[in-house]
Design a protein around this motif. Sequence first.
Motif, mmCIF file in Angstrom:
data_model
loop_
_atom_site.group_PDB
_atom_site.id
_atom_site.type_symbol
_atom_site.label_atom_id
_atom_site.label_comp_id
_atom_site.label_asym_id
_atom_site.label_seq_id
_atom_site.Cartn_x
_atom_site.Cartn_y
_atom_site.Cartn_z
ATOM 1 N N PHE A 116 5.884 -9.134 -0.019
ATOM 2 C CA PHE A 116 5.306 -8.857 -0.886
ATOM 3 C C PHE A 116 5.108 -9.594 -1.598
ATOM 4 O O PHE A 116 4.421 -9.481 -3.061
ATOM 5 C CB PHE A 116 6.873 -8.318 -1.783
ATOM 6 C CG PHE A 116 6.906 -6.265 -1.075
ATOM 7 C CD1 PHE A 116 6.055 -5.308 -1.589
ATOM 8 C CD2 PHE A 116 8.471 -6.232 -0.624
ATOM 9 C CE1 PHE A 116 5.988 -4.244 -1.518
ATOM 10 C CE2 PHE A 116 8.305 -5.116 -0.190
ATOM 11 C CZ PHE A 116 7.772 -3.836 -0.484
ATOM 12 N N GLU A 119 1.436 -10.119 -1.593
ATOM 13 C CA GLU A 119 0.789 -8.543 -2.069
ATOM 14 C C GLU A 119 0.513 -8.844 -3.564
ATOM 15 O O GLU A 119 -0.700 -8.816 -3.743
ATOM 16 C CB GLU A 119 0.793 -7.424 -1.981
ATOM 17 C CG GLU A 119 0.478 -6.706 -1.586
ATOM 18 C CD GLU A 119 1.342 -5.322 -1.989
ATOM 19 O OE1 GLU A 119 2.649 -5.167 -0.460
ATOM 20 O OE2 GLU A 119 0.848 -4.007 -1.605
ATOM 21 N N ALA A 120 1.594 -9.164 -3.704
ATOM 22 C CA ALA A 120 1.569 -9.903 -5.598
ATOM 23 C C ALA A 120 0.670 -10.980 -6.077
ATOM 24 O O ALA A 120 -0.246 -10.074 -7.153
ATOM 25 C CB ALA A 120 3.149 -9.527 -6.020
ATOM 26 N N PHE A 123 -2.524 -9.574 -5.164
ATOM 27 C CA PHE A 123 -3.335 -8.537 -6.847
ATOM 28 C C PHE A 123 -3.229 -8.955 -7.580
ATOM 29 O O PHE A 123 -4.445 -9.308 -8.936
ATOM 30 C CB PHE A 123 -2.500 -7.447 -6.779
ATOM 31 C CG PHE A 123 -2.090 -6.451 -5.865
ATOM 32 C CD1 PHE A 123 -3.012 -5.682 -4.946
ATOM 33 C CD2 PHE A 123 -1.102 -5.359 -5.769
ATOM 34 C CE1 PHE A 123 -3.035 -5.359 -3.700
ATOM 35 C CE2 PHE A 123 -0.650 -4.659 -4.240
ATOM 36 C CZ PHE A 123 -1.628 -4.435 -3.858
ATOM 37 N N LEU A 124 -2.399 -10.118 -8.183
ATOM 38 C CA LEU A 124 -2.823 -11.469 -9.128
ATOM 39 C C LEU A 124 -4.337 -11.758 -9.890
ATOM 40 O O LEU A 124 -4.747 -11.736 -10.830
ATOM 41 C CB LEU A 124 -1.546 -11.681 -9.505
ATOM 42 C CG LEU A 124 -1.316 -12.795 -10.977
ATOM 43 C CD1 LEU A 124 -0.202 -11.836 -11.918
ATOM 44 C CD2 LEU A 124 -0.044 -13.443 -10.477
ATOM 45 N N ILE A 150 -7.870 -4.726 -3.420
ATOM 46 C CA ILE A 150 -6.370 -4.377 -2.679
ATOM 47 C C ILE A 150 -6.112 -2.959 -2.111
ATOM 48 O O ILE A 150 -4.390 -3.050 -1.357
ATOM 49 C CB ILE A 150 -5.883 -3.684 -4.656
ATOM 50 C CG1 ILE A 150 -7.065 -2.611 -4.962
ATOM 51 C CG2 ILE A 150 -5.943 -4.349 -4.833
ATOM 52 C CD1 ILE A 150 -6.510 -1.974 -6.136
ATOM 53 N N THR A 154 -2.833 -4.048 0.953
ATOM 54 C CA THR A 154 -2.067 -2.626 0.872
ATOM 55 C C THR A 154 -2.202 -2.610 1.892
ATOM 56 O O THR A 154 -0.727 -2.287 3.079
ATOM 57 C CB THR A 154 -2.080 -1.154 -0.634
ATOM 58 O OG1 THR A 154 -2.184 -1.619 -0.834
ATOM 59 C CG2 THR A 154 -1.201 -0.113 0.345
ATOM 60 N N LEU B 188 -2.200 4.368 -3.130
ATOM 61 C CA LEU B 188 -2.201 3.086 -2.694
ATOM 62 C C LEU B 188 -0.359 2.958 -2.925
ATOM 63 O O LEU B 188 0.567 2.552 -2.417
ATOM 64 C CB LEU B 188 -2.771 2.119 -3.727
ATOM 65 C CG LEU B 188 -3.828 1.711 -2.886
ATOM 66 C CD1 LEU B 188 -4.406 0.601 -4.038
ATOM 67 C CD2 LEU B 188 -3.436 1.184 -1.908
ATOM 68 N N LEU B 192 2.497 2.648 -0.269
ATOM 69 C CA LEU B 192 3.524 1.182 -0.380
ATOM 70 C C LEU B 192 5.306 2.554 -0.432
ATOM 71 O O LEU B 192 5.649 1.210 -0.074
ATOM 72 C CB LEU B 192 3.378 0.579 -1.685
ATOM 73 C CG LEU B 192 2.713 -0.274 -2.417
ATOM 74 C CD1 LEU B 192 2.382 -0.342 -3.314
ATOM 75 C CD2 LEU B 192 3.259 -1.735 -1.193
ATOM 76 N N ALA B 213 11.589 -7.248 -5.807
ATOM 77 C CA ALA B 213 10.157 -7.624 -5.101
ATOM 78 C C ALA B 213 9.274 -6.397 -5.193
ATOM 79 O O ALA B 213 8.241 -6.643 -5.479
ATOM 80 C CB ALA B 213 10.132 -8.659 -4.342
ATOM 81 N N VAL B 217 6.530 -5.330 -6.946
ATOM 82 C CA VAL B 217 4.806 -5.083 -6.940
ATOM 83 C C VAL B 217 3.911 -4.137 -6.805
ATOM 84 O O VAL B 217 3.302 -3.022 -7.357
ATOM 85 C CB VAL B 217 4.653 -5.576 -5.142
ATOM 86 C CG1 VAL B 217 3.816 -4.850 -3.961
ATOM 87 C CG2 VAL B 217 5.281 -6.786 -4.899
ATOM 88 N N LEU B 220 3.480 -3.611 -10.248
ATOM 89 C CA LEU B 220 2.001 -4.733 -10.701
ATOM 90 C C LEU B 220 0.903 -3.435 -10.280
ATOM 91 O O LEU B 220 -0.634 -3.697 -10.656
ATOM 92 C CB LEU B 220 2.068 -6.025 -9.474
ATOM 93 C CG LEU B 220 0.732 -6.905 -9.662
ATOM 94 C CD1 LEU B 220 0.911 -7.194 -11.416
ATOM 95 C CD2 LEU B 220 1.503 -7.918 -8.682
ATOM 96 N N VAL B 224 -2.771 -2.546 -12.651
ATOM 97 C CA VAL B 224 -3.339 -3.438 -11.985
ATOM 98 C C VAL B 224 -4.781 -1.945 -12.320
ATOM 99 O O VAL B 224 -5.629 -2.140 -12.659
ATOM 100 C CB VAL B 224 -3.621 -4.113 -10.326
ATOM 101 C CG1 VAL B 224 -5.509 -3.571 -9.598
ATOM 102 C CG2 VAL B 224 -2.737 -4.435 -10.245
#
Lengths: 460, 247
Positions: A116, A119-120, A123-124, A150, A154, B188, B192, B213, B217, B220, B224
């Motif tokens: 995670f 992945e974060a 994305f950031l 992205i 995922t 997505l 997830l 976490a 995500v 987030l 996005v």
Amino acid sequence: MFFLLLLAIPVTGAAVAYAIRRFPVWSLAAGLLSILVDALITIWGNFSGGLEISGIRLAFSPLGQAFVVLFLGVVAVSMVLAWESSHRSGFATPALGTLTLVIAAVLVQNPFVAIFLLEAASFLIVLSAMEMGDDESLSVAPFSAVLKYIILMTLASLLLTAGFVFGERYGLDQSQLALLKLIAGTLSIGFALRLGVFPFHLWVPSLAEHAFLPVFAIVTSLLSPAAVFFLIVTFRYLPVLSKPELATGNLPLIISGVAVTAVGALLAFAQTNLKRLMAYTAVYEAGYMLIGVATLSQLGVTGAIFQAFNYSVLLLLMAVSVGSMWRATHKTDYGDLGGLARALPITALGFTVAALGLAGLPPFGGFVGKYMLIQAAALSSVPAMLLMLVTSVAGLWFYLRSIHSVFLGAQRWETLQRESVASCAVIGVLIGASLLLGLHPQPVLDVIQGAVKELGLGSL
Amino acid sequence: MLLPLAQLVVVPSLAFGISGIIASIAMIVMVRDWRVSIPALLMHYVCLAAVIGHVAEPNIAWSGQPANSFAVVLPLAGISVCLVLGITMFELHGHQTGKKRPGVRRLSTSADPAPLQLEDQPGHQSNVQEYLLRILALVIAGIGTYAASRAYPLVGNLPLDITLYWLVLSGLMVLIFGRDLLAIGLGLLVALSSVILLQSVSPEAATIVSAVASSAVIILVAFVVAYLCALLYQKSGGYSLEELRRG
């Protein structure tokens, strides 16, 4: 204490950089200062014993420390690269945020949380690609690039989690070789997606072409090597994957790995644009790392991790050189360039070192890494080794062709801006790092070998 | 084969949760209006939390009661996700109908894009052929879910495996049929959710840190998607994938 400091300092740097974003130079300077302090803590901090937070253990191995130093260097160079851009004001905050998440992924001893965090982090950093594309027009091309990235990240997280859960539930019995191969296959595709190995490379060329160059540099030189570090965690968490029984049945995976690397080389060979060449270089070189891991031998995994260091340094060097050429000419097609060696000598030197290093020529770090990987492949399969050698020669050919087209021959550009001092300094530091990895690789190799020995891989 | 499925009858809350997940995602696949798909997404998070709360081991104390961290955190994260997406869509569609909102005014540039045509808006294209195709896709996803959960039982519990594979396959369907950035984002988020379900049933992964976490995500991802929708709208006057092809 040191664990928390290591994470708190880049977060503070990101917050300060955001607060003073109206003053881009100071914002980037605050970011660079936080990186420097973090580097000092990484090298001299006391991390013995680890730390436990809500059932999650944080620990810092020597290999983790080496990777964090590399990551700090990558983000620092990316910031210097951003320094000269008109979009620099917004870059420090996402870059430091990404760095914090990746450092946390290195420290955390739970692969599920690490997935995670990575992945974060992905994305950031791609978010910042949106407003900072090199194309100032109202182009929507970066949206496609970010979307592809992205979606595929995922999917990678899904596959990695599935592989871990499957491994945890069913993979503990070595006798179930078919099941083990299924777990290894799931994890391999997850890693291939993260690294951008052919045919899972869709995100790489579009991101290289349309994203802000420092963003692409962070994605390839920080997030991809972080995925390679994560491989070590995978072997520790699922020790059954290290067993020789799996390695002996792994030949098809090695040969198909070599074959896809050869396709990656062909794709790179077809490129006539520097940004796309950089993208396909990343695809092609990532394939080598995955082959090293697929051998499931100490030599192969050590070579793959060492190559991750080279990949990071040399790809960053190539990105800085391409960035310097872009600023000078605003062109990246071979047909529009030529004869740049006289006008941009340091950039030409940087690009040449990056290309030759990636091609695996001595005295650069790439030589040691590729030598180890080819040796590991040779011990598994002679045809695979021969195909790797042919692919390496093809790689050398397309690198030499790009050097010839861009730096030698007739001059085809008109306006020109001189090389900046910052770019020259960064190119110098990266050439030094590559030479150090090539001429004196033993300290880094010792750290890697120490970590790899604990995994119980076959000595093949 | 029928014995594990019988759990759904014996344990009503598990049956409620799983049917809720199946129904809500089917709604996301079928209906392209954000006013339906975002509440359906919220429903899917609540149902997923109910399923996890029912099957996963408790690992925290919540109001003095033992609870699973994922079951507690997920509805809160789901509300945040739906708020982020809902507010963004409300702002953008307010802009489309001429009622410009303050948030959109800030985004607008001097070259303010023309409002979207009615036919571009999700929910206004009732193409029978496409609906039939979506129904067929859902049926295929359903058959695939059942077959995969029987052939490769990842969790080792049939109802949970059905939920897991349904989340993966229907998430893919949402992605495949997605015609705008919101639909891609929803796909997505659904995909997830399968990662979250997998983590919640794994003893090593089911910790409070993992739950936080994973929630961070998905929030987030929502940010996005919202950011990309707003930015694409600012650049090209819409947020459908057609804008990307034209670009």
